[in-house]
Write an enzyme that holds these catalytic residues in place. Structure first.
Site, PDB file in Angstrom:
ATOM      1  N   ARG A   1      -2.965  -9.111 -23.958  1.00 46.05           N
ATOM      2  CA  ARG A   1      -1.820  -8.510 -22.869  1.00 46.05           C
ATOM      3  C   ARG A   1      -0.634  -7.771 -23.958  1.00 46.05           C
ATOM      4  O   ARG A   1       0.044  -6.935 -23.491  1.00 46.05           O
ATOM      5  CB  ARG A   1      -1.146  -9.675 -22.324  1.00 46.05           C
ATOM      6  CG  ARG A   1      -0.156  -9.242 -20.940  1.00 46.05           C
ATOM      7  CD  ARG A   1       0.057 -10.312 -20.143  1.00 46.05           C
ATOM      8  NE  ARG A   1      -0.189 -11.581 -20.335  1.00 46.05           N
ATOM      9  CZ  ARG A   1       0.673 -12.478 -20.962  1.00 46.05           C
ATOM     10  NH1 ARG A   1       1.773 -12.014 -21.404  1.00 46.05           N
ATOM     11  NH2 ARG A   1       0.416 -13.825 -21.158  1.00 46.05           N
TER      12      ARG A   1
ATOM     13  N   TYR B   1       3.257  11.069  -3.795  1.00 45.02           N
ATOM     14  CA  TYR B   1       2.270  10.129  -3.402  1.00 45.02           C
ATOM     15  C   TYR B   1       2.855   8.981  -2.495  1.00 45.02           C
ATOM     16  O   TYR B   1       3.783   8.377  -2.919  1.00 45.02           O
ATOM     17  CB  TYR B   1       1.649   9.495  -4.641  1.00 45.02           C
ATOM     18  CG  TYR B   1       0.427   8.779  -4.429  1.00 45.02           C
ATOM     19  CD1 TYR B   1      -0.607   8.793  -3.401  1.00 45.02           C
ATOM     20  CD2 TYR B   1       0.494   7.481  -4.927  1.00 45.02           C
ATOM     21  CE1 TYR B   1      -1.300   7.944  -3.026  1.00 45.02           C
ATOM     22  CE2 TYR B   1      -0.348   6.510  -4.597  1.00 45.02           C
ATOM     23  CZ  TYR B   1      -1.296   6.648  -3.622  1.00 45.02           C
ATOM     24  OH  TYR B   1      -2.373   5.812  -3.518  1.00 45.02           O
TER      25      TYR B   1
ATOM     26  N   ASP C   1       5.827  12.573 -12.523  1.00 46.30           N
ATOM     27  CA  ASP C   1       4.436  12.326 -12.389  1.00 46.30           C
ATOM     28  C   ASP C   1       3.776  13.540 -12.433  1.00 46.30           C
ATOM     29  O   ASP C   1       3.721  14.360 -11.853  1.00 46.30           O
ATOM     30  CB  ASP C   1       4.381  11.571 -10.784  1.00 46.30           C
ATOM     31  CG  ASP C   1       2.984  11.303 -10.633  1.00 46.30           C
ATOM     32  OD1 ASP C   1       1.881  11.829 -11.209  1.00 46.30           O
ATOM     33  OD2 ASP C   1       2.654  10.375  -9.763  1.00 46.30           O
TER      34      ASP C   1
ATOM     35  N   LYS D   1      -7.260   9.867 -12.109  1.00 48.62           N
ATOM     36  CA  LYS D   1      -7.487  11.327 -11.648  1.00 48.62           C
ATOM     37  C   LYS D   1      -8.107  12.079 -12.818  1.00 48.62           C
ATOM     38  O   LYS D   1      -9.071  11.862 -13.317  1.00 48.62           O
ATOM     39  CB  LYS D   1      -6.498  11.904 -10.962  1.00 48.62           C
ATOM     40  CG  LYS D   1      -5.848  10.765  -9.905  1.00 48.62           C
ATOM     41  CD  LYS D   1      -6.378  10.009  -8.862  1.00 48.62           C
ATOM     42  CE  LYS D   1      -5.476   9.298  -8.092  1.00 48.62           C
ATOM     43  NZ  LYS D   1      -6.618   8.546  -6.996  1.00 48.62           N
TER      44      LYS D   1
HETATM   45  N1  PLP Z   1       0.483   9.896  -8.645  1.00 47.53           N
HETATM   46  C1  PLP Z   1      -0.129  10.367  -7.843  1.00 47.53           C
HETATM   47  C2  PLP Z   1       0.301  12.044  -7.581  1.00 47.53           C
HETATM   48  C3  PLP Z   1      -1.313  10.152  -6.993  1.00 47.53           C
HETATM   49  O1  PLP Z   1      -2.057  10.943  -6.273  1.00 47.53           O
HETATM   50  C4  PLP Z   1      -1.833   8.760  -7.145  1.00 47.53           C
HETATM   51  C5  PLP Z   1      -2.864   8.259  -6.367  1.00 47.53           C
HETATM   52  O2  PLP Z   1      -3.622   8.900  -5.601  1.00 47.53           O
HETATM   53  C6  PLP Z   1      -0.932   7.830  -7.964  1.00 47.53           C
HETATM   54  C7  PLP Z   1       0.007   8.286  -8.792  1.00 47.53           C
HETATM   55  C8  PLP Z   1      -1.319   6.375  -8.208  1.00 47.53           C
HETATM   56  O3  PLP Z   1      -2.161   5.971  -9.026  1.00 47.53           O
HETATM   57  P1  PLP Z   1      -3.228   4.893  -8.896  1.00 47.53           P
HETATM   58  O4  PLP Z   1      -4.351   5.083  -7.717  1.00 47.53           O
HETATM   59  O5  PLP Z   1      -4.084   5.269 -10.282  1.00 47.53           O
HETATM   60  O6  PLP Z   1      -2.573   3.837  -8.908  1.00 47.53           O
END
Ligand code: PLP
Length: 399
Positions: A59, A113, A186, A211
């Site tokens: 951790r 998101y 993001d 992704k």
């Molecule tokens: N940010 C964006 C733009 C996303 O599309 C997603 C998930 O689809 C996330 C963050 C969250 O990622 P995770 O599913 O790996 O937690």
């Protein structure tokens, strides 16, 4: 030679101790060990104290995860990177790292998101944090709300999910810093292939590595790129929050990332072709893709992405469609996968209203412009003519 005679002891310890090798593996090894030992226990103490480099407990850090973090920091032009068990864990820790706490405010793009939206609207609100949602492409509105709220953080996505708006990140950095707020971007949709927010003075670039970075639909991971000082603070928080990335997941993400540039280059080219085709398709009302000249932030995207393309994500409105027509379209697809993710080698389709943005009420979606006929497409690396042919035959089922 084993010094222990009992089979009970041998079973536990045989093969555990290995000499330090005098060879180097070509790829980063997967270190599964939870704990690490040192000949001199003072060294363990020094590692715990941060006075000596090393590992003590998973951790607190892991060599395979570190290899992934170092690779991301290099690609994303940051001083350092910290990996998490998911993109959402990365976003949560980042908000805390930016100083968000009871009584403080966040200004966030509304078009983010769905879980990022809900994290702020529900989880952080329940802890006494206010979030004001804005249109991050309306710089006048952002400046006004920043001035009113004096928030700890401004949050946006480089290319937004699901409407594919492009944030003018350099302008937002200036606005955020003017009021002492940290800018959290993001960068999942753009990935470090298209854009490196840290180079523009952004404080934290958050990625769902699930992704494009990992890219093959078999890893869940998040990673934050930031300064060394902020990374140190995030690591201290991670020791308590425990949303660590596992070494197997880090290894897979690192392997996937080796082809990030090749995948993204192809995905940008194919997505441009698909977006242009969709724009001329009678069954489609609107196409959101930053590479189209009529996209409202086309020139911002040109400036930020510097000729590398406009990403692999597209969203479009099926003309006159509501959920039944969209579902018919998704079920009619033969090549494209109707699955809840993006950024993979496979072409994927998703209905935001019932998936990525399910946490939003119909009214919240309507206000943001996420209509009942909106479909999100993540263009993969298959032959583009076959992607278009599949879209064409499935769209014929919507009319
Ligand atoms: N940010 C964006 C733009 C996303 O599309 C997603 C998930 O689809 C996330 C963050 C969250 O990622 P995770 O599913 O790996 O937690």
């Amino acid at each position: 030679m084993m010094k222990w005679k009992s089979v009970y002891t041998q079973a536990v310890h045989a093969g555990r101790e290995r000499p330090v090798p005098d060879f180097s593996p070509v790829t980063a090894p997967v270190y599964l060990s939870v704990a690490y030992m040192y000949e001199d226990v003072n060294d363990l103490e020094a590692v715990f104290d941060g006075k000596k480099a090393g590992y003590v407990y998973r951790r607190h850090g892991n060599p395979t995860v570190r290899a992934f973090e170092e690779a991301v920091a290099t690609l994303a032009e940051g001083e350092d990177a910290v990996a998490f068990s998911s993109g959402m864990a990365a976003m949560h820790a980042t908000l805390l790292g930016a100083g968000v706490k009871r009584g403080s405010a966040i200004v966030s793009a509304g078009d983010v998101y769905g879980a990022t939206y809900a994290l702020q609207r529900d989880v952080l609100a329940s802890l006494g944090v206010r979030t004001r949602f804005v249109d991050a492409t309306d710089l006048g509105q952002v400046a006004k709300v920043l001035d009113e709220e004096r928030p700890m953080a401004l949050v946006c996505e480089t290319i937004s999910n699901p409407l594919l708006k492009v944030a003018d990140v350099p302008a937002l950095t200036r606005l955020a810093h003017k009021v002492g707020a940290q800018l959290i971007v993001d960068n999942t949709f753009a990935s470090p292939y298209l854009f490196c927010p840290l180079g523009e003075g952004v404080d934290y670039a958050v990625h769902s590595a699930t992704k494009y970075l990992a890219g093959h639909g078999d890893v869940m991971a998040g990673v934050v790129v930031c300064s060394e000082e902020r990374a140190k603070d995030l690591r201290e928080r991670q020791k308590m929050l425990g949303a660590n990335l596992g070494p197997e997941q880090a290894w897979l993400a690192l392997r996937g990332m080796r082809t990030l540039a090749l995948r993204m280059r192809q995905q940008c080219v194919s997505a441009q072709t698909v977006a242009e085709w969709l724009s001329g398709c009678a069954a489609v009302a609107d196409v959101n893709y930053p590479g189209l000249p009529n996209h409202p932030q086309h020139s911002v995207a040109e400036r930020l992405f510097q000729g590398k393309g406009f990403g692999g994500m597209i969203s479009f409105d099926i003309r006159g469609a509501h959920q039944p027509e969209v579902f018919r379209f998704m079920e009619a697809l033969k090549l494209i996968l109707p699955a809840t993710t993006l950024g993979d080698v496979y072409t994927l389709v998703l209905y935001p209203a019932h998936s990525s943005h399910r946490a939003l009420s119909p009214e919240e979606r309507r206000q943001l412009g996420i209509g009942d006929g909106l479909v999100r497409l993540s263009v993969g690396i298959e032959e583009v003519g076959e992607i278009i042919a599949d879209l064409g035959q499935a769209l014929s089922f919507t009319v």
